[in-house]
Scaffold this active site. Structure first.
Site, PDB file in Angstrom:
ATOM      1  N   HIS A  45       0.830  -1.211   0.000  1.00  0.00           N
ATOM      2  CA  HIS A  45       0.000   0.000   0.000  1.00  0.00           C
ATOM      3  C   HIS A  45       0.863   1.259   0.000  1.00  0.00           C
ATOM      4  O   HIS A  45       2.063   1.225   0.301  1.00  0.00           O
ATOM      5  CB  HIS A  45      -0.928   0.002   1.223  1.00  0.00           C
ATOM      6  CG  HIS A  45      -0.193   0.051   2.529  1.00  0.00           C
ATOM      7  ND1 HIS A  45       0.393   1.202   3.013  1.00  0.00           N
ATOM      8  CD2 HIS A  45       0.044  -0.914   3.454  1.00  0.00           C
ATOM      9  CE1 HIS A  45       0.960   0.950   4.181  1.00  0.00           C
ATOM     10  NE2 HIS A  45       0.776  -0.322   4.470  1.00  0.00           N
ATOM     11  N   GLU A 120      -1.999  -7.201   7.863  1.00  0.00           N
ATOM     12  CA  GLU A 120      -0.636  -7.046   8.360  1.00  0.00           C
ATOM     13  C   GLU A 120      -0.400  -7.818   9.651  1.00  0.00           C
ATOM     14  O   GLU A 120      -1.339  -8.190  10.359  1.00  0.00           O
ATOM     15  CB  GLU A 120      -0.315  -5.558   8.552  1.00  0.00           C
ATOM     16  CG  GLU A 120       1.110  -5.230   8.977  1.00  0.00           C
ATOM     17  CD  GLU A 120       2.198  -5.717   8.017  1.00  0.00           C
ATOM     18  OE1 GLU A 120       2.302  -6.953   7.849  1.00  0.00           O
ATOM     19  OE2 GLU A 120       2.946  -4.882   7.488  1.00  0.00           O
TER      20      GLU A 120
END
Length: 256
Positions: A45, A120
């Site tokens: 990202h 994550e």
């Protein structure tokens, strides 16, 4: 028998024809190879407030910064040059966290499938804290997420919090006991397993997620110790490509 300039023209013509045949043959072989095996493409990202400040950003649902939004658009442009045929909608897997979804959308890859397997790493008590913060709170000056892991941090650090981002948005920071490196590695294997049937059909699969989990997924692809992931640098809004070469899983491109 040919002589002089006429002979040279004939020779040059033959060479060009031969060269064209070789090029076409090579292209056909490359195309056949692509049809046989797809690529697993990993996109991190774009920039967030915490990727700038150095705070551990695991499960806290941060948005992209303005810079991150632009990075996502630029990443999409680079990916379209490398993969002009794009990715089928069922071949785009995205972490449900906002920063990953915004990156996928900004890069131009929507619709997509949400994939819990690439959220994550849960940093536990380290969540939302810098290494300096952790050293002061834990008394462990040299704590390292790769070497020690979140579970090595003291229980008194497991407290929830609220934090205001530079853009004025308030975010909730939830802290748990965290995940071990091995636990993260094991859940990334499920992502590889889910992608494999599509890869074997010659389809390319795009995964939009986060730095640590994508690096750990890469070690799983390579079949090496997950600690090796610490040596794989992956910058914001950069992509990497995994594939196969002579029967071995390999890195094709990295941090592009």
């Amino acid at each position: 028998m040919l002589c002089g300039a006429r002979r040279d023209r004939r020779v040059l013509g033959a060479l060009k024809e031969c060269e064209a045949m070789q090029t076409n043959g090579t292209q056909e072989l490359n195309d056949e190879k692509c049809e046989e095996l797809g690529r697993l493409v990993l996109l991190r990202h774009g920039q967030t407030a915490w990727s700038v400040s150095g705070q551990h950003t695991g499960r806290t649902d941060l948005p992209l910064t303005e810079v991150g939004v632009e990075q996502a658009k630029e990443a999409g442009e680079r990916l379209r040059k490398e993969f002009p045929k794009g990715f089928n909608p069922d071949c785009v897997l995205v972490s449900p966290l906002r920063r990953a979804q915004q990156t996928a959308q900004g890069a131009g890859y929507s619709p997509y499938t949400l994939c819990e397997g690439v959220v994550e790493w849960d940093y536990g008590a380290a969540e939302g804290r810098t290494r300096t913060d952790i050293a002061e709170l834990s008394g462990v000056e040299a704590w390292d997420v790769w070497k020690h892991g979140p579970k090595a941090l003291p229980a008194h650090m497991i407290t929830d919090a609220k934090e205001t981002l530079p853009n004025g948005e308030n975010v909730s920071v939830h802290r748990t006991s965290g995940e071990t490196l091995q636990e993260v590695a094991e859940r990334t294997q499920s992502v590889i397993d889910a992608a494999m049937p599509k890869l074997k059909q010659g389809k390319n699969v795009l995964v939009v997620a986060h730095a640590h989990v994508l690096r750990i997924l890469t070690t799983r692809w390579l079949g090496v110790n997950p600690e090796f992931a610490r040596l794989l640098r992956m910058d914001t809004a950069h992509y990497s490509v995994l594939g196969e070469y002579k029967g071995d899983n390999v890195i094709v491109h990295w941090n592009c």
